[in-house]
Design a protein around this motif. Structure first.
Motif, PDB file in Angstrom:
ATOM      1  N   ILE A  13       0.838  -1.209   0.000  1.00 36.94           N
ATOM      2  CA  ILE A  13       0.000   0.000   0.000  1.00 36.94           C
ATOM      3  C   ILE A  13       0.874   1.262   0.000  1.00 36.94           C
ATOM      4  O   ILE A  13       0.487   2.302  -0.513  1.00 36.94           O
ATOM      5  N   GLU A  14       2.106   1.133   0.532  1.00 37.80           N
ATOM      6  CA  GLU A  14       3.014   2.294   0.566  1.00 37.80           C
ATOM      7  C   GLU A  14       3.371   2.782  -0.843  1.00 37.80           C
ATOM      8  O   GLU A  14       3.833   3.908  -1.014  1.00 37.80           O
ATOM      9  N   TYR A  15       3.193   1.937  -1.840  1.00 37.95           N
ATOM     10  CA  TYR A  15       3.523   2.325  -3.220  1.00 37.95           C
ATOM     11  C   TYR A  15       2.365   3.042  -3.919  1.00 37.95           C
ATOM     12  O   TYR A  15       2.520   3.561  -5.017  1.00 37.95           O
ATOM     13  N   VAL A  16       1.207   3.065  -3.288  1.00 41.53           N
ATOM     14  CA  VAL A  16       0.029   3.688  -3.901  1.00 41.53           C
ATOM     15  C   VAL A  16       0.044   5.191  -3.600  1.00 41.53           C
ATOM     16  O   VAL A  16       0.159   5.589  -2.444  1.00 41.53           O
ATOM     17  N   GLU A  17      -0.043   5.996  -4.669  1.00 38.70           N
ATOM     18  CA  GLU A  17      -0.037   7.449  -4.475  1.00 38.70           C
ATOM     19  C   GLU A  17      -1.417   8.021  -4.786  1.00 38.70           C
ATOM     20  O   GLU A  17      -2.183   7.422  -5.549  1.00 38.70           O
ATOM     21  N   ASP A  18      -1.678   9.190  -4.228  1.00 32.26           N
ATOM     22  CA  ASP A  18      -2.983   9.831  -4.436  1.00 32.26           C
ATOM     23  C   ASP A  18      -3.257  10.015  -5.924  1.00 32.26           C
ATOM     24  O   ASP A  18      -2.366  10.408  -6.690  1.00 32.26           O
ATOM     25  N   GLY A  19      -4.495   9.760  -6.325  1.00 31.44           N
ATOM     26  CA  GLY A  19      -4.910  10.001  -7.706  1.00 31.44           C
ATOM     27  C   GLY A  19      -4.515   8.903  -8.676  1.00 31.44           C
ATOM     28  O   GLY A  19      -4.794   8.998  -9.879  1.00 31.44           O
ATOM     29  N   MET A  20      -3.874   7.849  -8.178  1.00 35.33           N
ATOM     30  CA  MET A  20      -3.421   6.766  -9.074  1.00 35.33           C
ATOM     31  C   MET A  20      -4.570   5.909  -9.583  1.00 35.33           C
ATOM     32  O   MET A  20      -5.585   5.761  -8.918  1.00 35.33           O
ATOM     33  N   ILE A  21      -4.342   5.310 -10.763  1.00 42.09           N
ATOM     34  CA  ILE A  21      -5.146   4.162 -11.191  1.00 42.09           C
ATOM     35  C   ILE A  21      -4.225   2.965 -10.968  1.00 42.09           C
ATOM     36  O   ILE A  21      -3.132   2.898 -11.537  1.00 42.09           O
ATOM     37  N   VAL A  22      -4.657   2.043 -10.124  1.00 40.29           N
ATOM     38  CA  VAL A  22      -3.779   0.950  -9.692  1.00 40.29           C
ATOM     39  C   VAL A  22      -4.124  -0.342 -10.444  1.00 40.29           C
ATOM     40  O   VAL A  22      -5.289  -0.755 -10.473  1.00 40.29           O
ATOM     41  N   GLY A  23      -3.117  -0.963 -11.026  1.00 39.07           N
ATOM     42  CA  GLY A  23      -3.294  -2.282 -11.623  1.00 39.07           C
ATOM     43  C   GLY A  23      -3.358  -3.307 -10.499  1.00 39.07           C
ATOM     44  O   GLY A  23      -2.523  -3.286  -9.590  1.00 39.07           O
ATOM     45  N   VAL A  24      -4.346  -4.183 -10.557  1.00 37.27           N
ATOM     46  CA  VAL A  24      -4.565  -5.134  -9.455  1.00 37.27           C
ATOM     47  C   VAL A  24      -4.594  -6.567  -9.992  1.00 37.27           C
ATOM     48  O   VAL A  24      -5.343  -6.879 -10.915  1.00 37.27           O
ATOM     49  N   GLY A  25      -3.762  -7.414  -9.392  1.00 34.98           N
ATOM     50  CA  GLY A  25      -3.662  -8.817  -9.803  1.00 34.98           C
ATOM     51  C   GLY A  25      -4.771  -9.664  -9.213  1.00 34.98           C
ATOM     52  O   GLY A  25      -5.871  -9.183  -8.914  1.00 34.98           O
ATOM     53  N   THR A  26      -4.451 -10.947  -9.043  1.00 39.16           N
ATOM     54  CA  THR A  26      -5.456 -11.938  -8.629  1.00 39.16           C
ATOM     55  C   THR A  26      -4.852 -12.889  -7.596  1.00 39.16           C
ATOM     56  O   THR A  26      -3.648 -13.154  -7.642  1.00 39.16           O
ATOM     57  N   GLY A  27      -5.718 -13.422  -6.725  1.00 38.72           N
ATOM     58  CA  GLY A  27      -5.247 -14.467  -5.811  1.00 38.72           C
ATOM     59  C   GLY A  27      -5.465 -14.117  -4.358  1.00 38.72           C
ATOM     60  O   GLY A  27      -5.982 -13.044  -4.012  1.00 38.72           O
ATOM     61  N   SER A  28      -5.041 -15.036  -3.484  1.00 41.75           N
ATOM     62  CA  SER A  28      -5.301 -14.879  -2.053  1.00 41.75           C
ATOM     63  C   SER A  28      -4.447 -13.769  -1.434  1.00 41.75           C
ATOM     64  O   SER A  28      -4.880 -13.114  -0.482  1.00 41.75           O
ATOM     65  N   THR A  29      -3.242 -13.546  -1.956  1.00 45.83           N
ATOM     66  CA  THR A  29      -2.393 -12.467  -1.422  1.00 45.83           C
ATOM     67  C   THR A  29      -2.951 -11.113  -1.862  1.00 45.83           C
ATOM     68  O   THR A  29      -3.049 -10.167  -1.067  1.00 45.83           O
ATOM     69  N   VAL A  30      -3.343 -11.051  -3.128  1.00 42.72           N
ATOM     70  CA  VAL A  30      -3.919  -9.808  -3.654  1.00 42.72           C
ATOM     71  C   VAL A  30      -5.240  -9.472  -2.951  1.00 42.72           C
ATOM     72  O   VAL A  30      -5.573  -8.291  -2.803  1.00 42.72           O
ATOM     73  N   ALA A  31      -5.968 -10.483  -2.506  1.00 46.01           N
ATOM     74  CA  ALA A  31      -7.229 -10.209  -1.797  1.00 46.01           C
ATOM     75  C   ALA A  31      -6.964  -9.309  -0.583  1.00 46.01           C
ATOM     76  O   ALA A  31      -7.727  -8.382  -0.306  1.00 46.01           O
ATOM     77  N   TYR A  32      -5.842  -9.572   0.117  1.00 44.97           N
ATOM     78  CA  TYR A  32      -5.482  -8.695   1.248  1.00 44.97           C
ATOM     79  C   TYR A  32      -5.148  -7.286   0.765  1.00 44.97           C
ATOM     80  O   TYR A  32      -5.457  -6.296   1.420  1.00 44.97           O
ATOM     81  N   PHE A  33      -4.491  -7.216  -0.410  1.00 39.49           N
ATOM     82  CA  PHE A  33      -4.140  -5.898  -0.949  1.00 39.49           C
ATOM     83  C   PHE A  33      -5.410  -5.119  -1.306  1.00 39.49           C
ATOM     84  O   PHE A  33      -5.516  -3.923  -1.026  1.00 39.49           O
ATOM     85  N   ILE A  34      -6.374  -5.813  -1.908  1.00 45.04           N
ATOM     86  CA  ILE A  34      -7.622  -5.129  -2.283  1.00 45.04           C
ATOM     87  C   ILE A  34      -8.326  -4.607  -1.027  1.00 45.04           C
ATOM     88  O   ILE A  34      -8.832  -3.486  -1.000  1.00 45.04           O
ATOM     89  N   ASP A  35      -8.324  -5.422   0.015  1.00 42.43           N
ATOM     90  CA  ASP A  35      -8.959  -4.982   1.262  1.00 42.43           C
ATOM     91  C   ASP A  35      -8.271  -3.720   1.805  1.00 42.43           C
ATOM     92  O   ASP A  35      -8.930  -2.776   2.251  1.00 42.43           O
ATOM     93  N   ALA A  36      -6.939  -3.711   1.729  1.00 44.13           N
ATOM     94  CA  ALA A  36      -6.190  -2.537   2.205  1.00 44.13           C
ATOM     95  C   ALA A  36      -6.467  -1.332   1.294  1.00 44.13           C
ATOM     96  O   ALA A  36      -6.595  -0.197   1.767  1.00 44.13           O
ATOM     97  N   LEU A  37      -6.591  -1.592   0.000  1.00 46.84           N
ATOM     98  CA  LEU A  37      -6.889  -0.517  -0.960  1.00 46.84           C
ATOM     99  C   LEU A  37      -8.267   0.081  -0.658  1.00 46.84           C
ATOM    100  O   LEU A  37      -8.470   1.288  -0.821  1.00 46.84           O
ATOM    101  N   GLY A  38      -9.176  -0.782  -0.231  1.00 52.83           N
ATOM    102  CA  GLY A  38     -10.530  -0.322   0.107  1.00 52.83           C
ATOM    103  C   GLY A  38     -10.505   0.756   1.185  1.00 52.83           C
ATOM    104  O   GLY A  38     -11.313   1.678   1.179  1.00 52.83           O
ATOM    105  N   ARG A  39      -9.522   0.670   2.082  1.00 54.08           N
ATOM    106  CA  ARG A  39      -9.449   1.652   3.182  1.00 54.08           C
ATOM    107  C   ARG A  39      -9.034   3.033   2.694  1.00 54.08           C
ATOM    108  O   ARG A  39      -9.289   4.029   3.343  1.00 54.08           O
ATOM    109  N   ILE A  40      -8.337   3.072   1.519  1.00 49.72           N
ATOM    110  CA  ILE A  40      -7.891   4.375   0.997  1.00 49.72           C
ATOM    111  C   ILE A  40      -8.553   4.643  -0.359  1.00 49.72           C
ATOM    112  O   ILE A  40      -8.028   5.387  -1.191  1.00 49.72           O
ATOM    113  N   GLY A  41      -9.687   3.973  -0.570  1.00 45.12           N
ATOM    114  CA  GLY A  41     -10.380   4.038  -1.861  1.00 45.12           C
ATOM    115  C   GLY A  41     -10.670   5.448  -2.339  1.00 45.12           C
ATOM    116  O   GLY A  41     -10.652   5.721  -3.543  1.00 45.12           O
TER     117      GLY A  41
END
Ligand SMILES: O=C[C@H](O)[C@H](O)[C@H](O)COP(=O)(O)O
Length: 220
Positions: A13-41
């Protein structure tokens, strides 16, 4: 390994900057990333997704999913892997999403790969190498894979014994028993077989950063 996956995802999540369009992969590890992304959606413009599975999870958290054709190049892609070598070359596609993942990785300036320590290997190939194929070419491609690699391709089946169908309507062959000494050459050779859509070797375009989950996470 669940906790390690979450730790790697949270670090990314530290690599995500304001205003970005983020490419998002697939899988059980990415599911945690998506959840974290949801907090800064509210801080990001949206996401480009590599699978129907990730699209659903992103949308459920209120993150807009955009078409790669309308976004142009992306600054950041975050995805997991099934294996990762010391050169950040990867095997991916255990979840059958390899083709869209490869497209987004190619379209992205920075590919951050999030893994648990069990994914790290010296030589790629212990994890069966996924190859997405056009259905009518399945047997042809299997014979050619055997000729090229001398290892056994297996048609991937679901729990009910039916052939797995990818989000693109194709089949998956998994090549078992490889020790990949030249991943770039093998990726090129497999890509040349008529009927191959893509191979889950990410060697020509490896990850730029690998985050290995742990306390603290290791950034390679
Ligand atoms: O097709 C699926 C992807 O390549 C995944 O990124 C890969 O299989 C790793 O998945 P997981 O994080 O569930 O181990």
């Amino acid at each position: 390994m669940t906790e390690a996956k979450r730790q790697a995802a949270e670090k990314a999540i530290e690599y995500v900057e304001d205003g970005m369009i983020v490419g998002v992969g697939t899988g059980s590890t990415v599911a945690y990333f998506i959840d974290a992304l949801g907090r800064i959606g509210d801080r990001i413009k949206g996401a480009v997704s590599s699978s129907e599975q990730s699209t659903q999870r992103l949308r459920a958290l209120g993150i807009e999913v955009l078409d790669l054709n309308s976004t142009g190049p992306l600054s950041l892609y975050v995805d997991g892997a099934d294996e990762c070598d010391p050169h950040k070359r990867l095997i991916k596609g255990g979840g059958a999403a390899l083709t869209r993942e490869k497209i987004i990785a190619e379209a992205s300036e920075k590919f951050v790969c999030i893994v648990d320590p069990a994914k790290q290997v010296d030589v790629l190939g212990r994890f069966p190498l996924p190859v997405e194929v056009i259905p009518m070419a399945r047997s042809l491609v299997a014979r050619e894979l055997l000729a090229i690699t001398r290892a056994q391709p297996v048609w991937r089946q679901d729990a009910e014994g039916r052939g797995v169908v990818t989000d693109n309507g194709n089949a998956i062959l998994d090549v078992h028993g490889l020790a990949i000494t030249d991943p770039v050459a093998l990726e090129q050779a497999i890509n040349q077989i008529p009927g191959v859509v893509s191979v889950g070797l990410f060697a020509r375009r490896p990850a730029d950063v690998v985050i290995v989950g742990g306390e603290p996470p290791r950034v390679l």
